[in-house]
Design a protein around this motif. Sequence first.
Motif, PDB file in Angstrom:
ATOM      1  N   GLU A 236       0.797  -1.217   0.000  1.00 52.32           N
ATOM      2  CA  GLU A 236       0.000   0.000   0.000  1.00 52.32           C
ATOM      3  C   GLU A 236       0.836   1.276   0.000  1.00 52.32           C
ATOM      4  N   LEU A 237       2.071   1.187   0.467  1.00 49.51           N
ATOM      5  CA  LEU A 237       2.871   2.399   0.622  1.00 49.51           C
ATOM      6  C   LEU A 237       4.348   2.104   0.423  1.00 49.51           C
ATOM      7  N   ALA A 238       5.003   2.908  -0.418  1.00 53.42           N
ATOM      8  CA  ALA A 238       6.461   2.872  -0.551  1.00 53.42           C
ATOM      9  C   ALA A 238       7.006   4.074   0.210  1.00 53.42           C
ATOM     10  N   VAL A 239       7.650   3.821   1.352  1.00 58.68           N
ATOM     11  CA  VAL A 239       8.129   4.898   2.218  1.00 58.68           C
ATOM     12  C   VAL A 239       9.428   5.468   1.660  1.00 58.68           C
ATOM     13  N   SER A 240       9.518   6.808   1.611  1.00 54.61           N
ATOM     14  CA  SER A 240      10.744   7.437   1.115  1.00 54.61           C
ATOM     15  C   SER A 240      11.507   8.168   2.219  1.00 54.61           C
ATOM     16  N   ARG A 241      10.811   8.941   3.082  1.00 53.00           N
ATOM     17  CA  ARG A 241      11.489   9.736   4.103  1.00 53.00           C
ATOM     18  C   ARG A 241      10.505  10.108   5.199  1.00 53.00           C
ATOM     19  N   ILE A 242      11.026  10.724   6.245  1.00 55.48           N
ATOM     20  CA  ILE A 242      10.205  11.217   7.353  1.00 55.48           C
ATOM     21  C   ILE A 242      10.502  12.704   7.539  1.00 55.48           C
ATOM     22  N   VAL A 243       9.467  13.473   7.737  1.00 54.81           N
ATOM     23  CA  VAL A 243       9.641  14.885   8.081  1.00 54.81           C
ATOM     24  C   VAL A 243       9.329  15.027   9.573  1.00 54.81           C
ATOM     25  N   ARG A 244      10.325  15.441  10.333  1.00 54.80           N
ATOM     26  CA  ARG A 244      10.171  15.577  11.792  1.00 54.80           C
ATOM     27  C   ARG A 244      10.643  16.967  12.207  1.00 54.80           C
ATOM     28  N   ASN A 245       9.734  17.717  12.791  1.00 58.65           N
ATOM     29  CA  ASN A 245      10.045  19.089  13.209  1.00 58.65           C
ATOM     30  C   ASN A 245      10.582  19.924  12.046  1.00 58.65           C
ATOM     31  N   GLY A 246       9.993  19.688  10.865  1.00 61.98           N
ATOM     32  CA  GLY A 246      10.363  20.460   9.690  1.00 61.98           C
ATOM     33  C   GLY A 246      11.624  20.008   8.986  1.00 61.98           C
ATOM     34  N   GLU A 247      12.264  18.936   9.502  1.00 65.60           N
ATOM     35  CA  GLU A 247      13.505  18.450   8.899  1.00 65.60           C
ATOM     36  C   GLU A 247      13.285  17.072   8.281  1.00 65.60           C
ATOM     37  N   SER A 248      13.814  16.891   7.044  1.00 71.30           N
ATOM     38  CA  SER A 248      13.679  15.602   6.357  1.00 71.30           C
ATOM     39  C   SER A 248      14.790  14.657   6.786  1.00 71.30           C
ATOM     40  N   ILE A 249      14.400  13.423   7.154  1.00 72.30           N
ATOM     41  CA  ILE A 249      15.367  12.385   7.491  1.00 72.30           C
ATOM     42  C   ILE A 249      15.020  11.128   6.706  1.00 72.30           C
ATOM     43  N   VAL A 250      16.028  10.307   6.439  1.00 74.09           N
ATOM     44  CA  VAL A 250      15.817   9.074   5.672  1.00 74.09           C
ATOM     45  C   VAL A 250      15.039   8.069   6.514  1.00 74.09           C
ATOM     46  N   ALA A 251      14.090   7.397   5.888  1.00 76.45           N
ATOM     47  CA  ALA A 251      13.283   6.395   6.589  1.00 76.45           C
ATOM     48  C   ALA A 251      14.013   5.056   6.580  1.00 76.45           C
ATOM     49  N   ARG A 320      21.433  -1.295   3.270  1.00 75.75           N
ATOM     50  CA  ARG A 320      22.851  -0.952   3.233  1.00 75.75           C
ATOM     51  C   ARG A 320      23.125   0.524   2.999  1.00 75.75           C
ATOM     52  N   TYR A 321      22.085   1.240   2.592  1.00 74.19           N
ATOM     53  CA  TYR A 321      22.249   2.679   2.354  1.00 74.19           C
ATOM     54  C   TYR A 321      21.083   3.423   3.003  1.00 74.19           C
ATOM     55  N   PRO A 322      21.293   4.662   3.412  1.00 68.41           N
ATOM     56  CA  PRO A 322      20.179   5.495   3.851  1.00 68.41           C
ATOM     57  C   PRO A 322      19.409   5.993   2.630  1.00 68.41           C
ATOM     58  N   ALA A 323      18.700   5.072   1.986  1.00 67.93           N
ATOM     59  CA  ALA A 323      17.992   5.370   0.737  1.00 67.93           C
ATOM     60  C   ALA A 323      16.850   4.380   0.549  1.00 67.93           C
ATOM     61  N   ASN A 324      15.812   4.802  -0.159  1.00 63.22           N
ATOM     62  CA  ASN A 324      14.649   3.953  -0.417  1.00 63.22           C
ATOM     63  C   ASN A 324      14.208   4.069  -1.870  1.00 63.22           C
ATOM     64  N   ILE A 325      13.729   2.956  -2.420  1.00 61.85           N
ATOM     65  CA  ILE A 325      13.154   2.942  -3.768  1.00 61.85           C
ATOM     66  C   ILE A 325      11.674   3.308  -3.644  1.00 61.85           C
ATOM     67  N   ILE A 349      14.460   3.368 -11.928  1.00 63.62           N
ATOM     68  CA  ILE A 349      14.146   3.271 -10.505  1.00 63.62           C
ATOM     69  C   ILE A 349      14.336   4.633  -9.843  1.00 63.62           C
ATOM     70  N   LYS A 350      13.291   5.103  -9.182  1.00 61.69           N
ATOM     71  CA  LYS A 350      13.380   6.368  -8.456  1.00 61.69           C
ATOM     72  C   LYS A 350      13.825   6.081  -7.021  1.00 61.69           C
ATOM     73  N   VAL A 351      14.897   6.748  -6.598  1.00 65.44           N
ATOM     74  CA  VAL A 351      15.486   6.507  -5.276  1.00 65.44           C
ATOM     75  C   VAL A 351      15.551   7.829  -4.513  1.00 65.44           C
ATOM     76  N   VAL A 352      15.147   7.771  -3.230  1.00 67.41           N
ATOM     77  CA  VAL A 352      15.268   8.920  -2.330  1.00 67.41           C
ATOM     78  C   VAL A 352      16.248   8.550  -1.220  1.00 67.41           C
ATOM     79  N   GLY A 353      17.247   9.400  -0.999  1.00 65.07           N
ATOM     80  CA  GLY A 353      18.224   9.090   0.040  1.00 65.07           C
ATOM     81  C   GLY A 353      19.173  10.243   0.293  1.00 65.07           C
ATOM     82  N   LYS A 354      20.147  10.009   1.179  1.00 60.20           N
ATOM     83  CA  LYS A 354      21.151  11.032   1.454  1.00 60.20           C
ATOM     84  C   LYS A 354      22.006  11.272   0.224  1.00 60.20           C
ATOM     85  N   LYS A 355      22.316  12.520  -0.022  1.00 61.09           N
ATOM     86  CA  LYS A 355      23.017  12.899  -1.239  1.00 61.09           C
ATOM     87  C   LYS A 355      24.354  12.180  -1.397  1.00 61.09           C
ATOM     88  N   GLU A 356      25.069  11.977  -0.272  1.00 60.21           N
ATOM     89  CA  GLU A 356      26.420  11.425  -0.365  1.00 60.21           C
ATOM     90  C   GLU A 356      26.443   9.945  -0.738  1.00 60.21           C
TER      91      GLU A 356
END
Length: 553
Positions: A236-251, A320-325, A349-356
């Motif tokens: 039902e859901l492909a999780v990409s990230r979490i927004v907490r207190n206005g800041e985006s963090i990897v899920a 293995r990476y702070p990233a999600n498909i 494939i669309k990937v969301v994760g830390k830039k580095e």
Amino acid sequence: MGSLLDFFTTQSVGATMLYLCMTAFVGVLIGKLGARGIKLGVGGVLFSGILIAHFGAPIDEHTLHFVRDFGLILFVYSIGLNMGPRFFSSFKKDGLVLNFLAMGAVVGGFGIAYLIYVLADLSPAVVVGILCGAVTNTPSLGAAQQVLAEQGVEASVVSETGMAYAMAYPFGIIGIILTMLLIKLVFRIKTDVETKKYTESLSDSETKLQSVEITVSNPNLFGKNIEFIKHIMDKELAVSRIVRNGESIVAIDNEIIREGDVICGVSAQKMIENLEFKIGKVKIPDNKEGIAGPLATINVLMTNPKLAGKTIEQVGIYRRYPANITRIFRSGMKILPTLHTTLELGDTIKVVGKKEVLDDVKKELGDSVNELAKPNIMSIFLGIFTGIILGSIPVFIPGLPAPAKLGLAGGPLLIAIILGYKGRIGKLNFYMTPGANYFMRELGIILFLACVGLLSGGKFFETIANGGWQWMIYGIAITFIPLLVVGITARLLNVNYLKLCGCIAGSMTDPPALEFANSIAPVQAQATAYATVYPLTMFLRVLLAQIFVLMTL
């Protein structure tokens, strides 16, 4: 000088290949000519061959028969691979209605052709040629000619099939377009209204993917980690990230969910109500900007053969990476990724994760166009080999004097559909790049039509003068009557006019008609309907052409 002239005027394999290439070149030029948006397209090759043969080009028939059959195989196999991924999904929702309408057009044309055979003094070879030309379906012509040859019909009679095809073909294109225009006139259809209805219907589409932002309010999720969310909401859901207190963090999997967290991801439109019930309030983001902060989004081309066929869970990018498909694009389809979704060569494939880490993710998945440019020759010939064997297996149908076969058209087509749908068998991948597929398809159909024209053109104009013009009249009936009946029926069933135009073009497997339909309105309704009915229509036309020959011989 004399020897060069002899080369052009003496029947040989070399001269045959020369005139074959000339036919293809001139025919493609003819196909580009048009009036009011109507073009012959690749059909120009057929008429080029007829013209060159009429002026006495010396050709070796055995060579042309081989090239014709080989071109047909290349054409239908590439078509099957291309439409395989969406073949079975085409029967969902309104696709079922569209396919029934297309089947009505196919069976209706078959019935009228049989009636013509009964009432008119025409041979089965001529009538089946008229049938194939009237519905602008080249593979069915190849299948019919193969059955005629297998039943011991003389080559001169088989060539009449090609002539009849050529006479019926032009109105086959024009008749489809006239049907679209006539239906619009009779039912007083306003294109802008139909476009608006189609656009509004997209919001109810079950397959449309949507970016979502979900504010966590379900107390049962407080203190749970992202891994828990991924497993209970996998489909039902492909999780990409979490927004907490206005800041985006990897899920990442071990990230703990807190009250008020906003989970960002992708879901199907039909799942949004479930998300609100299970997690919390859902918001549809309206901005198209990139992700601010330390995160970023990239599209990666899947080209690593070692990962092809493995599921997202097996590949384990998210572990293995702070990233999600978050999305997968495959063969024109958008796929919601789950833990059990397999990755295939050619996927975007669309990937969301830390830039580095995104460059490392790219390297692991491949992202190399050059890798995909390498042709998968072994799997192509294996598929064709299997298709020819399948096409040679006799199928006993009650009422027919001889067993039917899928033949060189139906066998490779069916195998290619299955292989295109499966994508792989074990470690053997059947992926073909769109460019390679298009080249193989165009080469195959040009070779086939060039050979048909050269083999049929010697007596083409003589046949017209001796009553062959009547074949055109019969072709008009086969084209026009079934399409008109189907069009009226569809409007009585409230089928969207734009979808109907695509369905009509697809039921005749006619690209020029699709081009005209696409010009009616700048939406995807026509192309989608065309692709929906094309696979089943193609298969039925190939099969029914053979059945017609076996019924009437």
